[in-house]
Design a protein around this motif. Structure first.
Motif, PDB file in Angstrom:
ATOM      1  N   MET A 113       0.689  -1.111  -0.057  1.00 36.35           N
ATOM      2  CA  MET A 113       0.008  -0.046  -0.081  1.00 36.35           C
ATOM      3  C   MET A 113       0.738   1.238  -0.093  1.00 36.35           C
ATOM      4  O   MET A 113       0.455   2.220  -0.668  1.00 36.35           O
ATOM      5  CB  MET A 113      -0.790   0.088   1.269  1.00 36.35           C
ATOM      6  CG  MET A 113      -2.091  -0.923   1.038  1.00 36.35           C
ATOM      7  SD  MET A 113      -3.605  -0.325   1.834  1.00 36.35           S
ATOM      8  CE  MET A 113      -2.717  -0.181   3.342  1.00 36.35           C
ATOM      9  N   GLN A 114       1.930   1.167   0.839  1.00 36.53           N
ATOM     10  CA  GLN A 114       3.055   2.239   0.762  1.00 36.53           C
ATOM     11  C   GLN A 114       3.463   2.645  -0.797  1.00 36.53           C
ATOM     12  O   GLN A 114       3.464   3.946  -1.155  1.00 36.53           O
ATOM     13  CB  GLN A 114       4.142   2.060   1.805  1.00 36.53           C
ATOM     14  CG  GLN A 114       3.680   2.226   3.063  1.00 36.53           C
ATOM     15  CD  GLN A 114       4.723   2.413   4.131  1.00 36.53           C
ATOM     16  OE1 GLN A 114       5.828   2.368   3.847  1.00 36.53           O
ATOM     17  NE2 GLN A 114       4.436   2.580   5.340  1.00 36.53           N
ATOM     18  N   ILE A 115       3.716   1.435  -1.566  1.00 36.33           N
ATOM     19  CA  ILE A 115       4.146   1.554  -2.622  1.00 36.33           C
ATOM     20  C   ILE A 115       3.245   2.513  -3.577  1.00 36.33           C
ATOM     21  O   ILE A 115       3.558   3.433  -4.041  1.00 36.33           O
ATOM     22  CB  ILE A 115       4.837   0.273  -3.297  1.00 36.33           C
ATOM     23  CG1 ILE A 115       6.058  -0.079  -2.613  1.00 36.33           C
ATOM     24  CG2 ILE A 115       4.994   0.358  -4.794  1.00 36.33           C
ATOM     25  CD1 ILE A 115       6.194  -1.660  -2.699  1.00 36.33           C
ATOM     26  N   ASN A 116       2.009   1.973  -3.439  1.00 40.24           N
ATOM     27  CA  ASN A 116       1.021   2.512  -4.219  1.00 40.24           C
ATOM     28  C   ASN A 116       0.804   4.029  -3.843  1.00 40.24           C
ATOM     29  O   ASN A 116       0.405   4.726  -4.668  1.00 40.24           O
ATOM     30  CB  ASN A 116      -0.433   1.846  -3.638  1.00 40.24           C
ATOM     31  CG  ASN A 116      -0.932   0.830  -4.584  1.00 40.24           C
ATOM     32  OD1 ASN A 116      -0.880   0.932  -5.793  1.00 40.24           O
ATOM     33  ND2 ASN A 116      -1.488  -0.438  -4.118  1.00 40.24           N
ATOM     34  N   GLY A 117       0.725   4.050  -2.477  1.00 38.84           N
ATOM     35  CA  GLY A 117       0.577   5.320  -2.097  1.00 38.84           C
ATOM     36  C   GLY A 117       1.621   6.529  -2.767  1.00 38.84           C
ATOM     37  O   GLY A 117       1.391   7.519  -3.367  1.00 38.84           O
ATOM     38  N   ARG A 118       2.856   6.003  -2.887  1.00 44.45           N
ATOM     39  CA  ARG A 118       4.101   6.663  -3.450  1.00 44.45           C
ATOM     40  C   ARG A 118       3.705   6.803  -4.736  1.00 44.45           C
ATOM     41  O   ARG A 118       3.896   7.887  -5.275  1.00 44.45           O
ATOM     42  CB  ARG A 118       5.278   6.159  -3.076  1.00 44.45           C
ATOM     43  CG  ARG A 118       6.155   6.775  -2.172  1.00 44.45           C
ATOM     44  CD  ARG A 118       7.706   6.303  -2.544  1.00 44.45           C
ATOM     45  NE  ARG A 118       7.851   5.097  -2.268  1.00 44.45           N
ATOM     46  CZ  ARG A 118       8.018   4.416  -0.908  1.00 44.45           C
ATOM     47  NH1 ARG A 118       7.789   5.085   0.145  1.00 44.45           N
ATOM     48  NH2 ARG A 118       8.167   3.299  -0.804  1.00 44.45           N
ATOM     49  N   ASP A 119       3.190   5.677  -5.590  1.00 42.22           N
ATOM     50  CA  ASP A 119       3.027   5.969  -6.955  1.00 42.22           C
ATOM     51  C   ASP A 119       1.922   7.023  -7.258  1.00 42.22           C
ATOM     52  O   ASP A 119       1.915   7.886  -8.177  1.00 42.22           O
ATOM     53  CB  ASP A 119       2.299   4.596  -7.486  1.00 42.22           C
ATOM     54  CG  ASP A 119       3.438   3.606  -7.687  1.00 42.22           C
ATOM     55  OD1 ASP A 119       4.757   3.821  -7.357  1.00 42.22           O
ATOM     56  OD2 ASP A 119       3.198   2.677  -7.859  1.00 42.22           O
ATOM     57  N   ALA A 120       0.981   6.819  -6.371  1.00 40.47           N
ATOM     58  CA  ALA A 120      -0.195   7.942  -6.488  1.00 40.47           C
ATOM     59  C   ALA A 120       0.255   9.522  -6.387  1.00 40.47           C
ATOM     60  O   ALA A 120      -0.233  10.205  -7.061  1.00 40.47           O
ATOM     61  CB  ALA A 120      -1.281   7.465  -5.412  1.00 40.47           C
ATOM     62  N   ALA A 121       1.310   9.518  -5.160  1.00 44.82           N
ATOM     63  CA  ALA A 121       1.621  10.803  -4.861  1.00 44.82           C
ATOM     64  C   ALA A 121       2.449  11.207  -6.249  1.00 44.82           C
ATOM     65  O   ALA A 121       2.406  12.363  -6.426  1.00 44.82           O
ATOM     66  CB  ALA A 121       2.685  10.879  -3.858  1.00 44.82           C
ATOM     67  N   ALA A 122       3.210  10.485  -6.743  1.00 40.20           N
ATOM     68  CA  ALA A 122       4.013  10.894  -8.021  1.00 40.20           C
ATOM     69  C   ALA A 122       3.168  11.101  -9.301  1.00 40.20           C
ATOM     70  O   ALA A 122       3.232  12.337  -9.590  1.00 40.20           O
ATOM     71  CB  ALA A 122       4.726   9.604  -8.488  1.00 40.20           C
ATOM     72  N   ASP A 123       2.137  10.232  -9.404  1.00 39.96           N
ATOM     73  CA  ASP A 123       1.194  10.428 -10.263  1.00 39.96           C
ATOM     74  C   ASP A 123       0.139  11.330  -9.957  1.00 39.96           C
ATOM     75  O   ASP A 123      -1.279  10.877  -9.917  1.00 39.96           O
ATOM     76  CB  ASP A 123       0.696   9.060 -10.856  1.00 39.96           C
ATOM     77  CG  ASP A 123      -0.267   9.576 -12.304  1.00 39.96           C
ATOM     78  OD1 ASP A 123      -0.275  10.410 -12.669  1.00 39.96           O
ATOM     79  OD2 ASP A 123      -0.841   8.638 -12.488  1.00 39.96           O
ATOM     80  N   SER A 124       0.149  12.519  -9.488  1.00 44.87           N
ATOM     81  CA  SER A 124      -0.852  13.304  -8.870  1.00 44.87           C
ATOM     82  C   SER A 124      -1.974  13.634  -9.765  1.00 44.87           C
ATOM     83  O   SER A 124      -2.896  14.354  -9.116  1.00 44.87           O
ATOM     84  CB  SER A 124      -0.214  14.602  -8.066  1.00 44.87           C
ATOM     85  OG  SER A 124       0.205  15.390  -8.836  1.00 44.87           O
ATOM     86  N   ALA A 125      -1.828  13.340 -10.951  1.00 46.77           N
ATOM     87  CA  ALA A 125      -2.888  13.824 -11.972  1.00 46.77           C
ATOM     88  C   ALA A 125      -4.139  12.953 -11.485  1.00 46.77           C
ATOM     89  O   ALA A 125      -5.352  13.414 -11.630  1.00 46.77           O
ATOM     90  CB  ALA A 125      -2.545  13.212 -13.382  1.00 46.77           C
ATOM     91  N   ILE A 126      -4.043  11.732 -10.989  1.00 45.52           N
ATOM     92  CA  ILE A 126      -5.215  10.766 -10.474  1.00 45.52           C
ATOM     93  C   ILE A 126      -6.237  11.871  -9.720  1.00 45.52           C
ATOM     94  O   ILE A 126      -7.194  11.730  -9.550  1.00 45.52           O
ATOM     95  CB  ILE A 126      -4.736   9.813  -9.779  1.00 45.52           C
ATOM     96  CG1 ILE A 126      -3.763   8.950 -10.564  1.00 45.52           C
ATOM     97  CG2 ILE A 126      -5.999   9.159  -9.019  1.00 45.52           C
ATOM     98  CD1 ILE A 126      -3.248   7.999  -9.934  1.00 45.52           C
ATOM     99  N   TYR A 127      -5.382  12.528  -8.713  1.00 40.92           N
ATOM    100  CA  TYR A 127      -6.289  13.336  -7.815  1.00 40.92           C
ATOM    101  C   TYR A 127      -6.584  14.573  -8.536  1.00 40.92           C
ATOM    102  O   TYR A 127      -7.579  15.248  -7.650  1.00 40.92           O
ATOM    103  CB  TYR A 127      -5.498  13.702  -6.626  1.00 40.92           C
ATOM    104  CG  TYR A 127      -5.130  12.218  -5.943  1.00 40.92           C
ATOM    105  CD1 TYR A 127      -6.140  11.353  -5.149  1.00 40.92           C
ATOM    106  CD2 TYR A 127      -3.752  11.465  -6.163  1.00 40.92           C
ATOM    107  CE1 TYR A 127      -5.817  10.345  -4.816  1.00 40.92           C
ATOM    108  CE2 TYR A 127      -3.745  10.181  -5.607  1.00 40.92           C
ATOM    109  CZ  TYR A 127      -4.750   9.591  -4.971  1.00 40.92           C
ATOM    110  OH  TYR A 127      -4.538   8.401  -4.611  1.00 40.92           O
TER     111      TYR A 127
END
Lengths: 205, 205
Positions: B68-82
């Motif tokens: 999940m942390q890895i996921n979280g980091r990915d998501a942070a990197a790809d903040s376009a999602i948010y």
DNA sequence: CAGTTAGGCTAATCGAAATTAGCCAGTATC
DNA sequence: GATACTGGCTAATTTCGATTAGCCTAACTG
């Protein structure tokens, strides 16, 4: 308190700490200050003690529910209370609800016992749902509904609004049951929750 | 699955339904399709079976947390999602979280078991808090924090916002654990919760 | 005051559940 | 092919905890 009630009281304490199966009649007797066989002068069996507790609590809660309805009606009649509901009042309301559930001694022990025993028995599960999930929600829903009528809070969906009010309270409650050391933190969080709730649903929005 | 694991699996099922003390080694053996004494070829005692379950789960959760942390980091990197997080996305996120907790089989059985056993043992209580209370809150807090940074949601207090997001989910989850028949209602309520959450904290306000 | 009841005790009894002993077949190893 | 290990079984054994039997005293009841 007579022996008969002392037995229920001590048994409830033990059941709430360890669950029915991990409490021995000897433990209960010891706490009461008698020997195990003497318990049988008062109750037919260990099971009967458990059932007496449940029955007794059922009775208490029924009375309490009646009192709350009367309260609710009074409040409705005297809707001035709600017309003047400030954020501070709301915080007070939530805190009161929380502390009542958290500290009322019977309530607390009984809730812990039901938490442990709920999966063994449909009836106990239903009782848990009623006492700690559905009834508080419907009572809070009624109060919040009145506050909405008075215009202090606004929403299209009182049911979800009530969920937003009560679910965090329930969540904090279960945390404190598990770990009383977190109580101060829970109380502070509770206040912040209610203030934010008030701002989200309140007039300023 | 070898016998050693089958034992853990069936024991977990039984413990989650009835609690440790109400499950007999014979019950576990029967489910596995062997006789009670044969269990002792695999585990030293009934207690050892319980401990093996806890250990196994601890291992699983540790792996999962890392993922999940890895996921979280990915998501942070790809903040376009948010940046493009719509109400529908948020509903999807909540639903996914909820259904994962509700239906993942190990998770579900283990959670029920901990619910029953949490008051017997400090370590189990701590584990329950971590797995079902603190970790989800901190993970959700991280995601919501990113959404707030992106400007999709607004708040002064992400912590309470996260509580407002997660507490209703937790509340609905415990209801479904107790009574699976309420699942459809819970799912519908979940959607309404998240939509209202989005409106309360979202731009339209 | 005799009789009865309430509520306590000690010493069984009863039953159930965990665990151990010891046997055996299949299979893998040397 | 003998040896040893794995994982199963049946038949004890052990332990523990609920409940029962039967006794006793104090207090109440007529």
């Amino acid at each position: 308190m007579d022996t008969r009630h002392r037995i229920l009281d001590e048994a409830l304490t033990l059941f709430s700490e360890r669950g029915y199966a991990n409490v021995y009649v000897g433990d209960i007797a010891e706490r009461v200050g008698i020997k195990a066989p003497s318990l049988y002068k008062h109750y037919k069996s260990k099971r009967a003690i458990f059932e007496a507790i449940v029955e007794e609590m059922n009775k208490n809660f029924a009375e309490q529910a009646k009192a709350m309805q009367i309260n609710g009606r009074d409040a409705a009649a005297d809707s001035a209370i709600y017309r003047e509901m400030s954020e501070e009042h709301l915080v007070g309301l939530g805190r009161q609800l929380f502390l009542y559930y958290l500290h009322d001694d019977y309530n607390k022990r009984f809730r812990k016992m039901l938490t442990i025993e709920q999966f063994h028995d449909k009836d106990l599960a239903a009782m848990y749902s009623k006492l700690y999930v559905d009834d508080p929600l419907s009572y809070q829903g009624m109060l919040l509904g009145m506050i909405v009528s008075s215009g202090m809070l606004k929403t299209d969906d009182v049911e979800i609004m009530t969920l937003h009010f009560y679910a965090p309270i329930y969540y904090l409650l279960t945390i404190c049951d598990r770990d009383p050391a977190r109580e101060p933190w829970a109380l502070e969080t509770l206040d912040r929750h209610i203030r934010q709730f008030d701002r989200l649903y309140g007039r300023e929005r």
